[in-house]
Design an enzyme around this catalytic site. Structure first.
Site, short mmCIF file in Angstrom:
data_model
loop_
_atom_site.label_atom_id
_atom_site.label_comp_id
_atom_site.label_asym_id
_atom_site.label_seq_id
_atom_site.Cartn_x
_atom_site.Cartn_y
_atom_site.Cartn_z
N HIS A 113 0.86 -1.25 0.09
CA HIS A 113 0.14 -0.05 0.06
C HIS A 113 0.77 1.07 0.10
CE1 HIS A 113 0.32 -0.89 4.52
NE2 HIS A 113 0.95 0.47 4.18
P1 TYD Z 1 -1.81 -2.95 7.42
O1 TYD Z 1 -1.25 -1.37 7.40
O2 TYD Z 1 -2.61 -2.99 6.30
O3 TYD Z 1 -0.64 -3.80 7.72
P2 TYD Z 1 0.21 -4.18 6.68
O4 TYD Z 1 0.60 -3.26 5.68
O5 TYD Z 1 1.75 -4.54 7.48
O6 TYD Z 1 0.16 -5.47 5.85
O7 TYD Z 1 -2.74 -3.22 8.72
C1 TYD Z 1 -3.15 -4.40 8.88
C2 TYD Z 1 -4.40 -4.21 9.93
O8 TYD Z 1 -4.18 -3.80 11.07
C3 TYD Z 1 -5.57 -3.41 9.31
O9 TYD Z 1 -6.84 -3.91 9.30
C4 TYD Z 1 -5.65 -2.18 9.93
C5 TYD Z 1 -4.88 -2.67 11.23
N1 TYD Z 1 -4.10 -1.48 11.80
C6 TYD Z 1 -4.76 -0.84 12.90
O10 TYD Z 1 -5.68 -1.17 13.59
N2 TYD Z 1 -3.44 -0.11 13.68
C7 TYD Z 1 -2.60 0.53 13.00
O11 TYD Z 1 -1.61 0.84 13.38
C8 TYD Z 1 -1.98 -0.74 11.85
C9 TYD Z 1 -0.68 -0.12 11.27
C10 TYD Z 1 -2.87 -1.39 11.42
#
Ligand code: TYD
Length: 135
Positions: A52
Protein backbone atom coordinates in the site's frame (compact mmCIF):
# COMPACT_ATOMS: atom_id res chain seq x y z
CA UNK A 1 13.64 7.93 -7.39
CA UNK A 2 13.28 11.60 -6.52
CA UNK A 3 15.50 12.73 -3.67
CA UNK A 4 14.25 12.50 -0.11
CA UNK A 5 11.26 10.22 -0.80
CA UNK A 6 13.15 7.76 1.40
CA UNK A 7 16.46 7.58 3.20
CA UNK A 8 18.27 5.64 5.89
CA UNK A 9 18.44 7.46 9.21
CA UNK A 10 21.23 6.33 11.52
CA UNK A 11 20.04 6.25 15.12
CA UNK A 12 22.34 6.68 18.10
CA UNK A 13 24.12 3.48 19.14
CA UNK A 14 25.82 3.08 22.50
CA UNK A 15 28.20 0.15 22.06
CA UNK A 16 28.79 -1.86 25.19
CA UNK A 17 30.32 -5.28 25.86
CA UNK A 18 27.13 -6.04 27.84
CA UNK A 19 25.02 -5.42 24.74
CA UNK A 20 24.41 -2.40 22.53
CA UNK A 21 21.76 0.24 23.16
CA UNK A 22 19.90 2.45 20.69
CA UNK A 23 17.50 5.20 21.67
CA UNK A 24 15.05 7.45 19.84
CA UNK A 25 13.95 10.76 21.32
CA UNK A 26 10.79 12.55 20.19
CA UNK A 27 11.49 15.48 17.84
CA UNK A 28 15.24 14.73 17.98
CA UNK A 29 16.10 11.77 15.78
CA UNK A 30 13.12 11.42 13.46
CA UNK A 31 11.93 14.29 11.19
CA UNK A 32 8.30 14.02 12.28
CA UNK A 33 6.48 13.96 15.58
CA UNK A 34 5.89 10.32 16.49
CA UNK A 35 2.16 9.77 17.05
CA UNK A 36 2.10 5.98 16.80
CA UNK A 37 4.38 2.96 17.12
CA UNK A 38 3.47 -0.51 15.87
CA UNK A 39 5.43 -3.66 15.17
CA UNK A 40 5.23 -6.74 13.02
CA UNK A 41 6.35 -9.99 14.63
CA UNK A 42 5.68 -13.75 14.42
CA UNK A 43 5.79 -13.28 10.64
CA UNK A 44 5.56 -16.72 8.99
CA UNK A 45 8.13 -17.70 6.35
CA UNK A 46 7.28 -16.33 2.91
CA UNK A 47 4.75 -13.79 4.18
CA UNK A 48 4.51 -10.33 2.66
CA UNK A 49 3.29 -7.19 4.41
CA UNK A 50 2.63 -3.69 3.19
CA UNK A 51 1.33 -3.52 -0.33
CA UNK A 52 0.00 0.00 0.00
CA UNK A 53 0.92 3.70 -0.03
CA UNK A 54 -0.11 6.54 2.25
CA UNK A 55 -1.54 9.89 1.25
CA UNK A 56 -0.01 11.84 4.16
CA UNK A 57 1.59 9.39 6.60
CA UNK A 58 5.37 9.29 7.00
CA UNK A 59 6.91 6.24 8.56
CA UNK A 60 10.21 4.91 9.83
CA UNK A 61 10.48 1.12 9.93
CA UNK A 62 13.36 -0.31 11.96
CA UNK A 63 14.51 -3.91 12.03
CA UNK A 64 14.86 -4.28 15.78
CA UNK A 65 15.50 -8.03 15.34
CA UNK A 66 16.50 -9.90 12.20
CA UNK A 67 16.23 -8.78 8.59
CA UNK A 68 13.61 -7.97 5.97
CA UNK A 69 13.44 -6.21 2.61
CA UNK A 70 11.40 -3.10 1.81
CA UNK A 71 10.46 -2.51 -1.83
CA UNK A 72 9.86 1.19 -2.48
CA UNK A 73 8.11 2.59 -5.51
CA UNK A 74 7.44 6.30 -6.06
CA UNK A 75 5.53 5.70 -9.27
CA UNK A 76 8.54 6.22 -11.52
CA UNK A 77 11.31 4.15 -9.94
CA UNK A 78 11.55 1.09 -7.71
CA UNK A 79 14.23 0.27 -5.17
CA UNK A 80 14.62 -2.50 -2.60
CA UNK A 81 16.35 -1.78 0.70
CA UNK A 82 17.31 -4.49 3.20
CA UNK A 83 17.00 -3.54 6.83
CA UNK A 84 19.24 -5.60 9.06
CA UNK A 85 20.67 -3.26 11.71
CA UNK A 86 18.82 -2.20 14.86
CA UNK A 87 20.29 1.31 14.61
CA UNK A 88 19.06 2.02 11.06
CA UNK A 89 15.63 3.43 10.35
CA UNK A 90 14.20 3.79 6.85
CA UNK A 91 12.41 7.11 6.45
CA UNK A 92 9.54 6.66 3.99
CA UNK A 93 7.77 9.80 2.85
CA UNK A 94 4.09 9.93 1.95
CA UNK A 95 3.05 8.79 -1.54
CA UNK A 96 5.49 5.88 -1.74
CA UNK A 97 4.20 2.36 -2.47
CA UNK A 98 5.89 -0.18 -0.19
CA UNK A 99 6.02 -3.94 0.08
CA UNK A 100 7.86 -5.75 2.86
CA UNK A 101 9.07 -9.32 2.44
CA UNK A 102 11.94 -11.77 3.02
CA UNK A 103 11.45 -11.61 6.78
CA UNK A 104 14.04 -13.70 8.58
CA UNK A 105 12.76 -16.12 11.20
CA UNK A 106 11.94 -14.31 14.46
CA UNK A 107 12.41 -10.85 12.97
CA UNK A 108 10.63 -7.81 14.34
CA UNK A 109 9.78 -4.74 12.25
CA UNK A 110 9.05 -1.77 14.48
CA UNK A 111 7.47 1.22 12.74
CA UNK A 112 7.35 4.82 13.97
CA UNK A 113 4.51 6.74 12.35
CA UNK A 114 3.65 10.42 12.00
CA UNK A 115 -0.14 10.00 12.37
CA UNK A 116 -2.71 7.88 14.16
CA UNK A 117 -4.10 4.95 12.23
CA UNK A 118 -6.53 6.11 9.54
CA UNK A 119 -7.79 3.73 6.88
CA UNK A 120 -8.74 6.73 4.68
CA UNK A 121 -5.04 7.60 4.40
CA UNK A 122 -4.28 4.36 2.49
CA UNK A 123 -4.04 3.60 -1.21
CA UNK A 124 -4.49 -0.17 -1.13
CA UNK A 125 -4.80 -0.55 -4.92
CA UNK A 126 -1.61 0.06 -6.86
CA UNK A 127 -3.63 1.45 -9.78
CA UNK A 128 -5.23 4.09 -7.47
CA UNK A 129 -1.80 5.07 -6.18
CA UNK A 130 -0.37 5.43 -9.70
CA UNK A 131 -3.40 7.39 -10.86
CA UNK A 132 -3.11 9.84 -7.96
CA UNK A 133 0.65 10.28 -8.07
CA UNK A 134 0.52 11.21 -11.72
CA UNK A 135 -2.17 13.86 -11.20
P1 TYD B 1 -1.88 -2.81 7.45
O1 TYD B 1 -1.39 -1.41 7.61
O2 TYD B 1 -2.63 -3.16 6.21
O3 TYD B 1 -0.65 -3.82 7.65
P2 TYD B 1 0.46 -4.28 6.62
O4 TYD B 1 0.69 -3.16 5.68
O5 TYD B 1 1.65 -4.54 7.47
O6 TYD B 1 0.02 -5.52 5.95
O7 TYD B 1 -2.76 -3.17 8.72
C1 TYD B 1 -3.27 -4.47 8.92
C2 TYD B 1 -4.51 -4.36 9.79
O8 TYD B 1 -4.19 -3.81 11.06
C3 TYD B 1 -5.59 -3.47 9.20
O9 TYD B 1 -6.84 -4.10 9.43
C4 TYD B 1 -5.51 -2.21 9.99
C5 TYD B 1 -4.94 -2.64 11.32
N1 TYD B 1 -4.07 -1.63 11.93
C6 TYD B 1 -4.51 -0.89 13.00
O10 TYD B 1 -5.65 -1.06 13.51
N2 TYD B 1 -3.67 0.04 13.57
C7 TYD B 1 -2.43 0.27 13.06
O11 TYD B 1 -1.69 1.13 13.60
C8 TYD B 1 -2.01 -0.49 11.92
C9 TYD B 1 -0.64 -0.27 11.33
C10 TYD B 1 -2.85 -1.42 11.40
Amino acid sequence: MKTEKFKIIKLPKISDPRGNLTFIEGDQHVPFTIKRVYYLYDVPGGAERGGHAHKELKQLPISTIGTFDVLLDDGSQKKTISLNRSYNGLLIDNMVWREINNFSSGSVCMVLASEYYDEDDYYREYSDFIKNIKE
